[in-house]
Design an enzyme around this catalytic site. Structure first.
Site: not given
Lengths: 95, 483, 484
Positions: B75, B150, B174
């Site tokens: 990420k 997210s 997330s």
């Protein structure tokens, strides 16, 4: 709790966020609806409950007082927007 | 059909393919499919091939680590030395991190190959990946729908087979929510299990890193590599790390699983509820004992969470000021102009909303009503779980109230977006571990089931998910368009 | 302003002292705290507030803070919490300062000050908390920009907050000196005010005498010497009296002391009311301080100035005032004790007079610290011993002292080289006396007629003839005999 546009302007100033004047009303609506959501908290009596700021209720570990870092100024300043003579530069600060 | 990390390890160990070969395959798949999905912000092709080459050398010596030669993605919130780390924000579009996050370092030390950095909601604020400066990510199961957020880029990349595994972070869901929406397995460990050093902070007391993969067994490998005490993170735990893979095969006979009635109440899509119930039946068949429990303060978790998260983020994001790194506005006339325009231009709408609310909640006269109150409710929510764990080993429920919604469906209404997190955020408030695994479909879109464990009981979550995956194949399904 | 006008008003002063703790590394990072390095070479990722980095607390900083707390008999809670103080400033990299708010490491304590000879006063200490220092803004390097050096960012500070217990600039200075002395005794701060290791901010307000309400206060910053502290406060008090007597109101604000113009002026840049939005820092956990930690630190405390002073009074028979002066500065006390260890036990008072008199004067004139004294303790002891054994008189000793100061050698060498040994041979002295009697018949007559005072003149003449080397007592006795 409903916010007014001046509230939004003063919070934005405190947070040093530029907000376009024509977006202020939009923020007033958004923030007011979030605050309305948040105010559900008031349904509950939490008097006397010890606040929890860390989920594990753990305590701080301490570090020995040793110098472990080396100078990496060049590397760190490569990503800086404006440096000269080893200093970070900003518009003149008036004191 | 996309391979699992376990299969890649076997293939590498047996010499069926080399790390360079499999890495090239993934890079090729990324080149082919990323334009449609937008999972990646950066693809680090040269670095990946270089790392793969080094991994092949290690494999040839017959002394591989846990993940030697396995390609995966991070990420774009994890700092990666020498590689752009944008956090999905214009603010950090020019930010080349000068160090590695601890989790990145550990995964690299375990031998993994980094394919690139995945797309995400800006500063991890969002549940749909529509808040990225780099554009939204599409759900591989239906590209008109969101992948969740997210960590939407990581979840979608694993679902579409652009990476066999990826890292994510979870502040309010997330990892688990996009895992559910994309039909992959993801685990958020106990707060303090994975070091936060080098993870760009959103809500410091809530943030945890964790993996996405195609199976619980793969998550066990990734989590093993990421976990453990880190002296650079004061909130990191020194509780010993279990051997997750070793415990996978233990049975679940007699395991007490609690179903919180609040997680199956109004707001949950009934079709989704039926899918979950089928999965529960399967666990019952495997010998688990299913009990009804209550988490009475669940309805308070959303307001409590948003106060805590927004207060912390308003302060965490103050360092983005255009002075030492990141976006700086053109020709600032004075210091205030430098701050206001750099931040005004660098941050997107959702980030600004949260900074403003957080600033307000902490400001003089409101602290007690908002922040302090939220901290008290936070303890009440934690206590609910502790009471529940007196009678059950594990808690189970849906990960999300509905399957992936259409892109744009909730963008005008931040509050309805926040309600997507109803089942996930209370774990972050309490610091508990949670895992989401795919258990079926509604309207052709995946349904995620959430397992909630007691503190540091990740091994049990992985074990139950693994057991379920031994007797089901939902986790092996792949979206046709990307197979 | 007349004295009467001033006397209607009572001054109320509280001080906030920032003492940089003498750790090797910073409070939350492993970067060096050494002073004077090239800009930004000692600012690591944590000090720069780069994204993703986290603070880890330095054990030594915590121990130093506790040492201070124990020394002022303060409450030390078993748990202490760090909080974020949020504001934007270029020398504050994270946009917040890690400080303490609700649970400071050191709670209420007190300290005794002596603003003048024989006066004593207890000053309350509200709290002392740990925090990180900010960096420095440099305004004269670039034409239109300020430069930011973050080497100092993250240096541990102990902020010591007093109660508004002081009633004059003199008391404020006495308090500041006392704290300065204490942190140096405790070896937790080097006390260097020029380098900013020890900084004072003064909260000053005035009220009508007899009132128990506090007036609106102004905070004066940028005071980097005790002398300026006194001047800045006195100036501010006069300013406030004028404002009120002109019908105005004192506004709560931060004022900067300008030592060149000797005035305080409002800091416009900090004009807006600050809302620091304190909240517990989620990156740091509560610090546990056990009773045994405190006991261990207490047991290892050095002798503190107050204890030392009492010991000097009771064991060495020094006056309260001298004991206070001697212990006010740790280095002075060390000098004295080093000297005293080598001296004759009966010489304590003489030694102290030399240290606080001639030596202090000479050091002050030369702008030297006692640790830089050209006359070391052993050398001073030798000089004092030569007075005691009557090798030289006290007056000649001053000459010897000056020569020692100039580096001409030790006392014995100088006495030899300059032939300053006291004349104790009564024959030699009698010869001188006879000469003086012969030369001053008028005075001799007056003395014999009963004018006792004249003896002093005659003694002086003999001493002069001996170039100071005769023993004055002996001269006195012999002269009396001769004039009988």
């Amino acid at each position: 709790m409903t916010l007014k546009s001046d509230d939004v302007r003063s919070i934005a100033h405190l947070a040093r966020l530029h907000i376009e004047e024509d977006a202020v009303d939009h923020y007033v609506d958004d923030l007011s609806s979030i605050l309305a959501l948040v105010e559900q908290m008031n349904q509950v009596d939490s008097q006397g409950v010890e606040p929890l700021s860390n989920p594990l209720d753990a305590t701080q570990r301490l570090r020995d007082d040793n110098v472990t870092e080396v100078n990496q100024r060049d590397k760190f300043q490569q990503i800086a927007p404006d440096v000269a003579e080893g200093l970070y530069r900003v518009p003149r600060v008036i004191e | 059909m996309p391979m699992t990390v376990t299969e890649i390890r076997q293939g590498l160990a047996s010499g069926q393919f080399s790390s360079v070969e499999i890495t090239r395959d993934y890079l090729q798949r990324i080149a082919q499919h990323n334009p449609a999905l937008n999972c990646f912000i950066s693809v680090t092709e040269d670095l990946a091939l270089q790392q793969a080459g080094a991994a092949d050398a290690l494999l040839a010596q017959g002394n591989p680590g846990l993940l030697t030669g396995v390609p995966l993605a991070h990420k774009d919130l994890f700092c990666t030395d020498g590689v752009k780390t944008s956090c999905g924000s214009r603010m950090l579009d020019n930010f080349i991190a000068p160090y590695d996050a601890t989790a990145v370092e550990r995964i690299r030390d375990a031998g993994a190959v980094m394919l690139g950095k995945t797309n995400m909601d800006e500063f991890a604020m969002g549940s749909s990946n529509e808040n990225s400066w780099y554009g939204n990510v599409a759900n591989p199961w239906n590209t008109a729908h969101v992948p969740g957020g997210s960590s939407g880029g990581s979840a979608a990349a694993v679902a579409a087979g652009l990476a066999p595994a990826a890292t994510g972070t979870d502040t309010g869901g997330s990892i688990r929510q996009p895992a559910a929406l994309c039909g992959v397995t993801g685990i958020k460990p106990t707060y303090g299990r994975v070091s936060r050093y080098g993870m760009i902070a959103f809500g410091s007391s809530l943030d945890q890193g964790g993996p996405f993969a195609r199976s619980a067994a793969d998550c066990a490998l990734l989590l093993q590599a990421m976990s453990g005490f880190d002296a650079r993170d004061s909130t990191s735990s020194d509780t010993p790390v279990d051997d997750y893979s070793a415990r996978l095969e233990q049975g679940i006979e007699g395991l007490k699983i609690g179903l919180p009635k609040e997680y199956f109440a109004e707001g949950l899509d009934s079709r989704l509820a039926r899918v979950i119930e089928t999965a529960i039946d399967e666990l019952r068949k495997q010998g688990a004992e299913i009990l009804d429990i209550s988490l009475p303060n669940t309805h308070l978790s959303i307001p409590t969470y948003y106060v805590v998260a927004m207060a912390e983020c308003s302060s965490n994001l103050s360092r983005f000021d255009g002075v030492r790194f990141g976006h700086r506005c053109e020709n600032p006339v004075d210091l205030e102009d430098l701050y206001k325009r750099s931040r005004g231009e660098g941050f997107g709408a959702e980030v600004k909303r949260r900074i403003l609310i957080g600033t307000y909640a902490l400001s003089a006269g409101y602290y007690d009503a908002y922040y302090l109150k939220a901290q008290q409710l936070r303890r009440m929510i934690k206590n609910d779980f502790q009471t529940a764990f007196d009678s059950v080993d594990l808690i189970l429920g849906p990960t999300t109230p509905e399957v992936a919604f259409k892109i744009g469906a909730k963008t005008d209404d931040p509050v309805s977006m926040y309600l997507q997190d109803i089942y996930t955020i209370s774990l972050n408030l309490a610091g508990l571990p949670g895992l989401s695994l795919p258990v079926g479909f509604v309207d052709g879109l995946p349904v995620g089931m959430q397992l909630i464990g007691n503190y540091f009981d990740e091994a049990r979550l992985l074990q139950v998910a693994h057991r379920y995956q031994q007797v089901s194949d939902w986790h092996l399904q792949a979206p046709e368009a990307f197979s | 302003m007349t004295a009467a006008e001033i006397s209607q008003w009572e001054t109320v002063i509280g001080l906030e002292i920032h003492a940089q703790l003498a750790t090797s590394s910073k409070i939350f990072s492993g970067a060096s705290t050494a002073y004077g390095a090239e800009a930004n070479t000692q600012a690591c990722a944590v000090d720069l507030g780069l994204p993703g980095v986290l603070p880890v607390l330095n054990r030594e900083a915590v121990r130093m803070a506790i040492r201070f707390g124990v020394a002022i008999d303060a409450n030390i809670d078993h748990q202490s919490v760090f909080a974020r103080k949020n504001y934007f400033y270029p020398d504050l990299p994270k946009g917040y300062q890690i400080s303490q708010f609700e649970h400071p490491i050191v709670g209420k304590g007190q300290i005794s000050i002596s603003p003048a000879e024989g006066e004593h006063k207890l000053v309350g200490i509200t709290r002392a908390h740990l925090e990180e220092d900010a960096g420095k803004s440099i305004h004269d390097q670039f034409p239109e920009q300020s430069g930011i050096d973050l080497n100092r960012a993250g240096t541990p500070l102990l902020e010591i907050v007093s109660e508004p217990d002081m009633r004059s600039a003199k008391e404020a200075v006495a308090y500041a000196r006392k704290i300065h002395s204490l942190v140096r005794y405790l070896e937790i701060c080097d006390g260097n005010m020029q380098e900013g290791s020890f900084r004072c901010d003064a909260n000053v307000s005035i009220r009508r005498r007899g009132s128990d309400q506090l007036g609106t206060r102004a905070e004066i910053k940028n005071i980097n010497s005790f002398r300026f502290l006194e001047r800045a406060i006195n100036h501010e008090v006069e300013r406030q009296i004028e404002v009120i007597e002109d019908g105005g109101r004192v506004v709560q604000e931060t004022r900067l002391y300008d030592s060149e113009r000797d005035e305080t002026r409002s800091m416009r840049s900090k004009e807006e009311a600050n809302d620091y939005r304190y909240f517990p820092d989620p990156d740091l956990l509560p610090v546990n301080i056990s009773a045994s930690d405190i006991a261990e630190i207490r047991a290892a405390l050095p002798e503190l100035p107050e204890q030392k002073k009492q010991r000097y009074i009771s064991e060495l028979g020094l006056s309260d005032y001298n004991a206070e002066l001697l212990t006010a500065n740790r280095d002075t006390a060390v000098y004295f004790e080093t000297a005293f260890a080598e001296a004759d036990a009966t010489q304590a008072a003489v030694l102290v007079n030399w240290i606080l008199g001639d030596l202090a004067g000479a050091l002050n004139k030369a702008g030297l610290d006692i640790t830089e004294s050209p006359i070391n303790p052993a050398a001073l002891v030798q000089l004092v011993a030569r007075i005691a054994d009557e090798t030289i008189s006290g007056k000649i000793a001053k000459q010897v002292f000056d020569a020692m100061w100039q580096g001409e050698g030790n006392a014995d060498e100088i006495i030899e080289a300059r032939g300053l040994r006291q004349i104790t041979d009564s024959g030699a002295i009698e010869t001188l006396i006879d000469e003086v009697i012969a030369a001053n018949p008028e005075q001799v007559e007056q003395f014999r007629a009963g004018k006792e005072k004249v003896l002093g003149f005659l003694v002086g003449q003999v001493m002069k003839e001996s170039r100071g080397k005769a023993n004055p007592g002996q001269v006195n006795a012999l002269l009396r005999d001769k004039l009988k």
